[in-house]
Write a protein that holds these residues in place. Structure first.
Motif, mmCIF file in Angstrom:
data_model
loop_
_atom_site.group_PDB
_atom_site.id
_atom_site.type_symbol
_atom_site.label_atom_id
_atom_site.label_comp_id
_atom_site.label_asym_id
_atom_site.label_seq_id
_atom_site.Cartn_x
_atom_site.Cartn_y
_atom_site.Cartn_z
ATOM 1 N N LEU A 64 -6.009 4.836 -48.525
ATOM 2 C CA LEU A 64 -7.388 5.271 -48.316
ATOM 3 C C LEU A 64 -8.005 4.980 -47.286
ATOM 4 O O LEU A 64 -8.697 5.775 -46.580
ATOM 5 C CB LEU A 64 -8.152 4.464 -49.446
ATOM 6 N N ILE A 65 -7.561 3.644 -46.442
ATOM 7 C CA ILE A 65 -8.222 3.329 -45.184
ATOM 8 C C ILE A 65 -7.751 4.279 -44.092
ATOM 9 O O ILE A 65 -8.459 4.748 -43.148
ATOM 10 C CB ILE A 65 -7.850 1.982 -44.718
ATOM 11 N N HIS A 66 -6.629 5.010 -44.354
ATOM 12 C CA HIS A 66 -6.363 6.175 -43.474
ATOM 13 C C HIS A 66 -6.758 7.667 -43.501
ATOM 14 O O HIS A 66 -6.567 8.463 -42.879
ATOM 15 C CB HIS A 66 -4.597 6.331 -43.343
ATOM 16 N N GLY A 67 -7.831 7.638 -44.800
ATOM 17 C CA GLY A 67 -8.086 8.918 -45.096
ATOM 18 C C GLY A 67 -7.263 9.908 -45.820
ATOM 19 O O GLY A 67 -7.236 11.134 -45.460
ATOM 20 N N LEU A 68 -5.965 9.437 -45.961
ATOM 21 C CA LEU A 68 -4.909 10.099 -46.551
ATOM 22 C C LEU A 68 -4.865 10.258 -48.093
ATOM 23 O O LEU A 68 -4.173 9.530 -48.728
ATOM 24 C CB LEU A 68 -3.505 9.658 -46.035
ATOM 25 N N GLY A 69 -5.526 11.222 -48.778
ATOM 26 C CA GLY A 69 -5.692 11.363 -50.066
ATOM 27 C C GLY A 69 -4.461 12.097 -50.573
ATOM 28 O O GLY A 69 -3.552 12.599 -49.915
ATOM 29 N N PRO A 70 -4.252 12.239 -51.789
ATOM 30 C CA PRO A 70 -3.115 12.753 -52.742
ATOM 31 C C PRO A 70 -2.825 14.438 -52.146
ATOM 32 O O PRO A 70 -1.962 14.829 -51.848
ATOM 33 C CB PRO A 70 -3.207 12.889 -54.059
ATOM 34 N N SER A 71 -4.113 15.013 -51.719
ATOM 35 C CA SER A 71 -4.007 16.454 -51.406
ATOM 36 C C SER A 71 -3.439 16.709 -50.115
ATOM 37 O O SER A 71 -2.683 17.529 -49.956
ATOM 38 C CB SER A 71 -5.224 16.961 -51.381
ATOM 39 N N ALA A 72 -3.703 15.636 -49.238
ATOM 40 C CA ALA A 72 -3.208 15.651 -47.857
ATOM 41 C C ALA A 72 -1.548 15.524 -47.735
ATOM 42 O O ALA A 72 -0.952 16.164 -47.105
ATOM 43 C CB ALA A 72 -3.825 14.780 -46.886
ATOM 44 N N LEU A 73 -1.377 14.412 -48.407
ATOM 45 C CA LEU A 73 -0.004 14.150 -48.549
ATOM 46 C C LEU A 73 0.826 14.853 -49.356
ATOM 47 O O LEU A 73 1.855 15.226 -48.862
ATOM 48 C CB LEU A 73 0.300 12.726 -49.500
ATOM 49 N N ALA A 74 0.587 15.976 -50.256
ATOM 50 C CA ALA A 74 1.002 16.884 -50.958
ATOM 51 C C ALA A 74 1.514 18.015 -50.200
ATOM 52 O O ALA A 74 2.282 18.768 -50.113
ATOM 53 C CB ALA A 74 0.449 17.308 -52.325
ATOM 54 N N ALA A 75 0.289 18.186 -48.950
ATOM 55 C CA ALA A 75 0.448 19.535 -48.148
ATOM 56 C C ALA A 75 1.167 18.931 -46.934
ATOM 57 O O ALA A 75 1.245 19.830 -46.390
ATOM 58 C CB ALA A 75 -0.941 19.779 -47.798
ATOM 59 N N GLY A 76 1.548 17.814 -46.759
ATOM 60 C CA GLY A 76 2.345 17.309 -45.570
ATOM 61 C C GLY A 76 3.562 17.947 -45.537
ATOM 62 O O GLY A 76 4.156 18.696 -46.229
ATOM 63 N N CYS A 77 4.407 18.074 -44.265
ATOM 64 C CA CYS A 77 5.481 18.643 -43.832
ATOM 65 C C CYS A 77 6.616 17.638 -44.129
ATOM 66 O O CYS A 77 6.524 16.576 -44.425
ATOM 67 C CB CYS A 77 5.437 19.005 -42.311
ATOM 68 N N ASP A 78 7.715 18.352 -44.221
ATOM 69 C CA ASP A 78 8.888 17.550 -44.562
ATOM 70 C C ASP A 78 9.239 16.380 -43.632
ATOM 71 O O ASP A 78 9.082 16.577 -42.475
ATOM 72 C CB ASP A 78 10.223 18.650 -44.641
ATOM 73 N N PRO A 79 9.333 15.316 -44.175
ATOM 74 C CA PRO A 79 9.793 14.172 -43.260
ATOM 75 C C PRO A 79 10.702 14.343 -42.407
ATOM 76 O O PRO A 79 10.526 14.016 -41.111
ATOM 77 C CB PRO A 79 10.092 13.046 -44.394
ATOM 78 N N ALA A 80 11.815 14.852 -42.647
ATOM 79 C CA ALA A 80 13.002 14.974 -41.633
ATOM 80 C C ALA A 80 12.678 15.766 -40.744
ATOM 81 O O ALA A 80 12.918 15.662 -39.366
ATOM 82 C CB ALA A 80 14.068 15.443 -42.415
ATOM 83 N N GLU A 81 11.842 17.113 -40.873
ATOM 84 C CA GLU A 81 11.355 17.912 -39.834
ATOM 85 C C GLU A 81 10.395 17.370 -39.099
ATOM 86 O O GLU A 81 10.521 17.523 -37.702
ATOM 87 C CB GLU A 81 10.669 19.144 -40.380
ATOM 88 N N ALA A 82 9.496 16.385 -39.391
ATOM 89 C CA ALA A 82 8.557 15.670 -38.807
ATOM 90 C C ALA A 82 9.108 14.702 -37.933
ATOM 91 O O ALA A 82 8.766 14.682 -36.630
ATOM 92 C CB ALA A 82 7.431 14.956 -39.711
ATOM 93 N N LEU A 83 10.078 14.113 -38.296
ATOM 94 C CA LEU A 83 10.761 12.956 -37.475
ATOM 95 C C LEU A 83 11.699 13.850 -36.344
ATOM 96 O O LEU A 83 11.867 13.374 -35.145
ATOM 97 C CB LEU A 83 11.713 12.241 -38.284
ATOM 98 N N LEU A 84 12.231 14.961 -36.667
ATOM 99 C CA LEU A 84 12.927 15.657 -35.782
ATOM 100 C C LEU A 84 11.900 16.122 -34.693
ATOM 101 O O LEU A 84 12.257 15.873 -33.257
ATOM 102 C CB LEU A 84 13.606 16.627 -36.312
ATOM 103 N N ASP A 85 10.848 16.692 -34.734
ATOM 104 C CA ASP A 85 9.844 17.067 -34.002
ATOM 105 C C ASP A 85 9.429 15.895 -33.278
ATOM 106 O O ASP A 85 9.044 16.124 -31.989
ATOM 107 C CB ASP A 85 8.804 17.689 -34.880
ATOM 108 N N LEU A 86 9.219 14.674 -33.848
ATOM 109 C CA LEU A 86 8.852 13.567 -32.834
ATOM 110 C C LEU A 86 9.880 12.975 -32.068
ATOM 111 O O LEU A 86 9.356 12.796 -30.902
ATOM 112 C CB LEU A 86 8.418 12.077 -33.999
ATOM 113 N N MET A 87 11.183 12.836 -32.470
ATOM 114 C CA MET A 87 12.156 12.626 -31.437
ATOM 115 C C MET A 87 12.320 13.705 -30.402
ATOM 116 O O MET A 87 12.698 13.152 -29.072
ATOM 117 C CB MET A 87 13.474 12.421 -32.023
#
Length: 205
Positions: A64-87
């Motif tokens: 909650l302190i980060h403002g990341l509610g269930p809808s934001a997390l449900a709409a998030g991108c695939d973790p593997a894809e996000a991590l590849l983009d980060l690297m």
């Protein structure tokens, strides 16, 4: 290997992770924010921001302190894809973070779990660099807010990965300016000073 170029010429990536908690073995990365420092300035036009797809994440105080509610997390991108983009965004640049060991270990575990990738980048802790370069300050174990106040920086948002990465980058640029005035002008020289300070702290215990 650490580069030999000056602190101003060095490309840095300033990273902030928002997580579901502080347990390094159990909690998850929920969002990633990063900015690059290039040619001595923050590349404001090319920030990195991803919210990860974590639909099973329960809502708690940390979330909650980060403002990341269930809808934001449900709409998030695939973790593997996000991590590849980060690297890809980081490339071979050294990484700066406030309380970097936490971000480093959380990122390493996420990369290992999602991609089987070993994290090998150099991480530098702004929370360690600040007292090294500001020995006159009374802050020793302070958080980001204390150092932001020390330098009079204006913060419009906190506990958001991108906003925290940006203010950490602003703080880092001010610290690098102090480093140059103290004759610390390369990555290797900064690492040497940090190592020396660590040895002094160990001997004083």
């Amino acid at each position: 290997p650490l580069g030999v170029c000056s602190l101003r010429e060095q490309r840095w990536v300033v990273l902030d992770l928002e997580t579901s908690g502080l347990n390094l073995n159990r909690d998850q990365v929920l969002s990633i924010g990063a900015v690059a420092i290039e040619d001595g300035a923050i590349a404001l036009g090319r920030p990195f921001e991803r919210t990860l797809h974590r639909p099973a994440q329960k809502t708690n105080a940390s979330v909650l302190i980060h403002g990341l509610g269930p809808s934001a997390l449900a709409a998030g991108c695939d973790p593997a894809e996000a991590l590849l983009d980060l690297m890809d965004f980081i490339g071979d640049s050294p990484v700066l973070a406030f309380h970097a060991p936490f971000d480093q270990r959380m990122l390493a575990r996420a990369l290992r779990q999602s991609l089987g990738y070993p994290l090998q980048h150099h991480f530098f802790d702004v929370a360690e660099i600040a007292p090294l370069l500001c020995p006159q300050s009374r802050i020793r174990q302070g958080g980001l807010d204390e150092w932001v106040a020390e330098f009079g920086l204006q913060v419009h948002q906190r506990h958001n990965a991108s906003a925290d990465a940006l203010v950490t980058a602003e703080l880092a640029l001010m610290l690098f300016s102090k480093a140059r005035r103290q004759g610390i002008d390369t990555l290797a020289a900064l690492q040497q000073q940090l190592n020396s300070r660590r040895r002094q702290r160990v001997h004083s215990l």
